[in-house]
Design an enzyme around this catalytic site. Structure first.
Site, PDB file in Angstrom:
ATOM      1  N   GLY A  72      43.616  33.828  39.030  1.00  0.00           N
ATOM      2  CA  GLY A  72      43.803  34.108  37.730  1.00  0.00           C
ATOM      3  C   GLY A  72      44.788  34.878  37.132  1.00  0.00           C
ATOM      4  O   GLY A  72      45.809  35.046  38.161  1.00  0.00           O
ATOM      5  N   CYS A  73      44.726  35.653  36.136  1.00  0.00           N
ATOM      6  CA  CYS A  73      45.693  36.668  35.714  1.00  0.00           C
ATOM      7  C   CYS A  73      45.702  37.871  36.806  1.00  0.00           C
ATOM      8  O   CYS A  73      46.900  38.716  36.826  1.00  0.00           O
ATOM      9  CB  CYS A  73      45.140  37.187  34.322  1.00  0.00           C
ATOM     10  SG  CYS A  73      45.288  36.133  33.123  1.00  0.00           S
ATOM     11  N   ALA A  74      44.876  38.295  37.609  1.00  0.00           N
ATOM     12  CA  ALA A  74      45.018  39.168  38.530  1.00  0.00           C
ATOM     13  C   ALA A  74      45.985  38.904  39.863  1.00  0.00           C
ATOM     14  O   ALA A  74      46.223  39.765  40.621  1.00  0.00           O
ATOM     15  CB  ALA A  74      43.716  39.546  38.872  1.00  0.00           C
ATOM     16  N   GLY A  75      46.372  37.504  39.815  1.00  0.00           N
ATOM     17  CA  GLY A  75      47.009  37.176  40.926  1.00  0.00           C
ATOM     18  C   GLY A  75      48.455  37.500  41.103  1.00  0.00           C
ATOM     19  O   GLY A  75      48.716  37.818  42.083  1.00  0.00           O
ATOM     20  N   LEU A  77      44.047  42.293  35.401  1.00  0.00           N
ATOM     21  CA  LEU A  77      42.670  42.088  35.232  1.00  0.00           C
ATOM     22  C   LEU A  77      42.558  40.550  35.401  1.00  0.00           C
ATOM     23  O   LEU A  77      43.432  39.506  34.896  1.00  0.00           O
ATOM     24  CB  LEU A  77      42.077  42.572  33.847  1.00  0.00           C
ATOM     25  CG  LEU A  77      41.918  43.886  33.716  1.00  0.00           C
ATOM     26  CD1 LEU A  77      42.196  44.194  32.307  1.00  0.00           C
ATOM     27  CD2 LEU A  77      40.736  44.249  34.240  1.00  0.00           C
TER      28      LEU A  77
END
Length: 353
Positions: free
Chosen positions: A145-148, A339
């Site tokens: 997700g956004c942490a990628g 995050l």
């Protein structure tokens, strides 16, 4: 555990790419009102999220009218494959050109994408058009997700550190607009429609000195019992977003301690960080980051600018911010933060070359 490296790794380039179609926030709000209008009163109670998101416009992979249609899993994923391959190639070629490196000089490929299914994975699907070697290493990563954006860059750095001169291409592509459920009225879906967008970013890394910045180290912090904060539910006819309203207060309460852990793993201190470079998940999340990290309100100016111009593109977004930071003059040291689902935060320190 600390993410140590056996050799110094340099960041040689950072590039970005977005689809051609632009949707303003006003157009997105009107579209959502039409799509979710079967319960008009419920939508109007949540509609202010569009006005308070800190977003002026976004890029999406299809014309606005496409989103009014009824698209099942296969139709959505077909769009994902076509558009993701094109954006991968555009971002990758830009990054390689900026680094002065040919595709057949790349030793390894790290690819991050969570908004569609590609098997074979994206880097394999475009390998012939890109000109990658037959023996190139491939590391596709899904579910971050956004942490990628940060976790993927850290993985690419560790892969590069294996030997002097080893060159890694990292690409992340996310097409959030093809995944969000637009046929189901829920607070999470409305918030997602107000925030998420499409885009790609790429970076070239090489073991050795020089480049734009030196990649040092970092870690991922996973909080227990937080699966319900962010992620996807697999539904028909698409992915149902999990997006809890507790994210900003959770960030405000927990990020300072997480950052201390990340910096400890990177053998750095808070005082050594001259700027935080963060994934702008939303206007409230940016404000919560400033509060938790005890930095002045407005310090995360590049984050707000990227959010305003591009929206939340999930994993690529933090690299859009990093690109702006680099163009403005690399600070002595920055901590890259994002995050994502888990619930997790990923951090990586970069120092001026």
């Amino acid at each position: 555990m600390p993410r140590s490296q056996s050799a110094p790794v340099s960041l040689l380039s950072v590039s970005t790419a977005v689809p051609d179609t632009v949707i303003t926030q006003a157009e997105a709000k009107d579209l959502a009102r039409t799509l979710f209008g079967r319960r008009a009163s419920a939508f109007e109670r949540l509609a202010p999220v569009f006005d308070n998101a800190g977003i002026d416009k976004r890029h999406i992979v299809r014309p606005i009218d496409w989103y009014r249609g009824d698209h099942g899993w296969k139709a959505r994923n077909d769009v994902y494959l076509e558009a993701a391959e094109a954006l991968y190639i555009e971002a990758a070629r830009k990054a390689l050109d900026q680094a002065g490196i040919a595709a057949d000089e790349v030793d390894g490929l790290v690819t991050v994408s969570t908004t569609g299914i590609a098997t074979p994975s994206l880097e394999a699907r475009v390998a012939g058009r890109m000109g990658f070697r037959r023996d190139v290493e491939r590391v596709p990563l899904f579910g971050l997700g956004c942490a990628g954006g940060v976790s993927g860059l850290a993985t690419a750095s560790r892969l590069a550190a294996g030997r002097e001169g080893k060159t890694i291409l990292f690409v992340t592509v996310e097409l959030c607009s093809t995944s969000i459920r637009l046929d189901k009225l829920s607070k999470a879906n409305i918030v997602a429609t107000a925030l998420f967008a499409d885009g790609a970013a790429a970076a070239v890394l090489r073991a050795g000195e020089g480049g734009l910045a030196a990649i040092e180290g970092g870690a991922e912090i996973l909080w227990p019992d937080t699966l319900g904060i962010m992620g996807w539910d697999v539904e028909d006819p698409g992915l149902g977003v999990i997006f809890d309203r507790s994210i900003p207060p959770f960030v405000e309460e927990n990020m300072a301690a997480a950052v201390e852990q990340i910096l400890h793993h990177a053998s750095q201190s808070r005082g050594a960080v001259k700027r935080y470079t963060c994934h702008p998940g939303g206007a409230k999340v940016v404000a919560a980051l400033e509060q938790s990290l005890s930095i002045a309100e407005g310090s995360l100016d590049h984050e707000r600018a990227v959010l305003r111009e591009y929206g939340n593109m999930s994993a690529p977004t933090v690299l859009f911010v990093l690109k702006r930071v680099l163009e403005g003059g690399m600070p002595e040291r920055t901590l890259l933060l994002a995050l994502g689902p888990g619930f997790t935060t990923s951090g990586l320190t970069l120092a001026r070359a």
